[in-house]
Design an enzyme around this catalytic site. Structure first.
Site, PDB file in Angstrom:
ATOM      1  N   LEU A 225       0.859  -1.177   0.000  1.00 43.48           N
ATOM      2  CA  LEU A 225       0.000   0.000   0.000  1.00 43.48           C
ATOM      3  C   LEU A 225       0.894   1.225   0.000  1.00 43.48           C
ATOM      4  O   LEU A 225       1.986   1.206   0.572  1.00 43.48           O
ATOM      5  CB  LEU A 225      -0.899   0.029   1.244  1.00 43.48           C
ATOM      6  CG  LEU A 225      -2.008  -1.016   1.373  1.00 43.48           C
ATOM      7  CD1 LEU A 225      -2.768  -0.805   2.675  1.00 43.48           C
ATOM      8  CD2 LEU A 225      -2.954  -0.966   0.191  1.00 43.48           C
ATOM      9  N   ASP A 226       0.417   2.301  -0.627  1.00 44.66           N
ATOM     10  CA  ASP A 226       1.167   3.549  -0.585  1.00 44.66           C
ATOM     11  C   ASP A 226       1.374   3.981   0.860  1.00 44.66           C
ATOM     12  O   ASP A 226       0.585   3.645   1.745  1.00 44.66           O
ATOM     13  CB  ASP A 226       0.409   4.651  -1.328  1.00 44.66           C
ATOM     14  CG  ASP A 226       0.292   4.371  -2.810  1.00 44.66           C
ATOM     15  OD1 ASP A 226       1.096   3.572  -3.322  1.00 44.66           O
ATOM     16  OD2 ASP A 226      -0.618   4.939  -3.447  1.00 44.66           O
ATOM     17  N   GLN A 227       2.411   4.727   1.098  1.00 42.66           N
ATOM     18  CA  GLN A 227       2.707   5.191   2.450  1.00 42.66           C
ATOM     19  C   GLN A 227       1.526   5.934   3.058  1.00 42.66           C
ATOM     20  O   GLN A 227       1.213   5.767   4.245  1.00 42.66           O
ATOM     21  CB  GLN A 227       3.938   6.099   2.430  1.00 42.66           C
ATOM     22  CG  GLN A 227       4.325   6.636   3.805  1.00 42.66           C
ATOM     23  CD  GLN A 227       5.590   7.482   3.769  1.00 42.66           C
ATOM     24  OE1 GLN A 227       6.225   7.599   2.722  1.00 42.66           O
ATOM     25  NE2 GLN A 227       5.952   8.085   4.884  1.00 42.66           N
ATOM     26  N   THR A 229      -1.615   5.569   2.409  1.00 44.24           N
ATOM     27  CA  THR A 229      -2.831   4.749   2.462  1.00 44.24           C
ATOM     28  C   THR A 229      -2.747   3.774   3.615  1.00 44.24           C
ATOM     29  O   THR A 229      -1.732   3.115   3.814  1.00 44.24           O
ATOM     30  CB  THR A 229      -3.013   3.972   1.145  1.00 44.24           C
ATOM     31  OG1 THR A 229      -3.012   4.884   0.049  1.00 44.24           O
ATOM     32  CG2 THR A 229      -4.325   3.200   1.151  1.00 44.24           C
ATOM     33  N   HIS A 313      -0.527   3.718  -8.119  1.00 40.47           N
ATOM     34  CA  HIS A 313      -1.426   4.828  -7.772  1.00 40.47           C
ATOM     35  C   HIS A 313      -2.705   4.800  -8.615  1.00 40.47           C
ATOM     36  O   HIS A 313      -3.261   5.853  -8.940  1.00 40.47           O
ATOM     37  CB  HIS A 313      -0.721   6.175  -7.957  1.00 40.47           C
ATOM     38  CG  HIS A 313       0.507   6.319  -7.133  1.00 40.47           C
ATOM     39  ND1 HIS A 313       1.479   7.265  -7.388  1.00 40.47           N
ATOM     40  CD2 HIS A 313       0.958   5.637  -6.039  1.00 40.47           C
ATOM     41  CE1 HIS A 313       2.460   7.160  -6.504  1.00 40.47           C
ATOM     42  NE2 HIS A 313       2.161   6.172  -5.676  1.00 40.47           N
TER      43      HIS A 313
END
Length: 389
Positions: A225-227, A229, A313
């Site tokens: 997961l993105d940082q 998120t 993304h």
């Protein structure tokens, strides 16, 4: 050393329920039967039996009782005079008795050839009383008492001390675990992030040692997961699970749902976004759940997003392509607007995941409520609208 021992004393571990038994910590899971484990403070005896035996579970994660010791003789000052290390050894005879380290060295010189080696063993918490309590370096030995040795019996990393950040484990067995990653934590260490704590490094603090034959040295995230998120991440504890989960993600056999709060009023309320990203196919399903008025954005919408592909993304870029960027996204924003929220962070959360178990093939379905700030932020928009409009 004193700080390390204090941290060890505070560290809590959960008892293993056995091979293939799923455990749950604190939150309900959907579509899956789980059992709760009971917490056991490190250094405390297990309640699984009244007395210790060879092979009993130790007081620490990944440890088993390996040997029984009997201290049949205790030294005196007079008997130590002939020792070459007389001055160091006599320091271990106190007014209240003989130290446990000296007793180990005296009775078992082949196992503990020096007083230093005996002390290290005790400090590591490897010596247990007959009641299953870890012996402290300040304890005195009891003549003819029975002691036990516990050793690491399972491979892998079992760090000692307080976990570096809150990382709830929603579901776990010997092969996989599902955790709730906080926002702001990166999944893997990468160039430019320095020594910042990662999800990968935090997993070993909260997951139980695996009984699988192909156990990994440390649990590994199966996806990222993105940082910015937060939400659900699947981690593998065995090599077979890591390979199988990688295959499932590649074949799109894992269903994921995200919650997002976006700027504007999304219409139509449901649909699909089929917009290629970086020259590659990218598909996202969406559904607007409810809207609120906003002084800054006019409208804001609570969304459920389901990515059918896994581009970088993807959800953030797809929502921008609709003209409804995710609140708090400072990278994918409409040009020339001020649609940014400095204090909320990115309002995107991985809220649900479904897949068949990589080893048992049992169906797994787990949900996670977004952080409280999501609902607080969107409801505050409506309150401010009604107050100032």
């Amino acid at each position: 050393l004193r700080l390390q021992l204090n941290l060890r004393a505070k560290r809590n571990y959960l008892n293993l329920l056995g091979i293939g038994v799923l455990s749950q910590r604190g939150r309900p899971t959907l579509g899956h039967s789980v059992f709760c484990t009971a917490s056991q403070p490190q250094g405390q005896p297990s309640e699984q039996s009244d007395s210790l035996t060879i092979g009993s579970r130790g007081t620490r994660a990944g440890y088993r009782v390996t040997e029984e010791l009997e201290l049949s003789d205790l030294p005196t000052m007079e008997r130590l005079e002939a020792s070459a290390n007389y001055s160091n050894l006599t320091r271990e005879i106190w007014e209240k008795g003989v130290s446990i380290a000296l007793a180990l060295h005296w009775n078992l010189p082949e196992q503990y050839p020096t007083i230093s080696s005996a002390k290290k063993t005790v400090r590591r918490g490897e010596i247990l009383s007959d009641a299953g309590q870890e012996i402290k370096i300040t304890d005195v030995a009891e003549l003819d008492a029975t002691y036990w040795v516990q050793k690491r019996a399972q491979p892998g990393l079992h760090p000692v001390g307080e976990k570096p950040y809150d990382l709830p484990v929603l579901l776990e067995d010997d092969h996989i675990g599902i955790v709730e990653k906080p926002q702001g934590i990166i999944t893997h260490k990468s160039r430019g992030h320095g020594r910042r704590m990662t999800l990968q490094s935090g997993l070993a603090y909260v997951m139980q040692p695996s009984q699988a034959k192909d156990v990994l040295f440390r649990p590994q995230p199966c996806h990222r997961l993105d940082q910015a998120t937060g939400g659900l991440v699947v981690a593998a504890k065995s090599r077979a699970a890591l390979i199988a989960m990688g295959s499932k993600f590649a074949k799109r056999e894992v269903s994921k749902t995200y919650v997002a709060v976006v700027a504007g009023k999304v219409e139509p309320k449901s649909g699909k976004i089929d917009v290629s990203l970086g020259g590659k196919e990218a598909l996202t399903s969406y559904e607007a759940k409810f809207t609120r008025r906003s002084l800054k954005y006019g409208w804001v919408t609570w969304m459920e997003l389901k990515p059918h592909t896994g581009r970088t993304h993807q959800l953030r870029r797809h929502m921008l392509s609709l003209g409804h960027p995710i609140i708090g996204d400072k990278r994918y924003d409409l040009p020339g607007t001020t649609w940014r929220v400095e204090d909320s962070g990115l309002l995107l959360w991985a809220s649900h995941i479904e897949f068949s178990h990589p080893v048992t093939q049992e169906w797994i379905s787990v949900s996670s409520e977004p952080a409280q700030k999501f609902r607080t932020w969107i409801e505050r928009q409506q309150v401010r609208w009604e107050k100032f409009k």
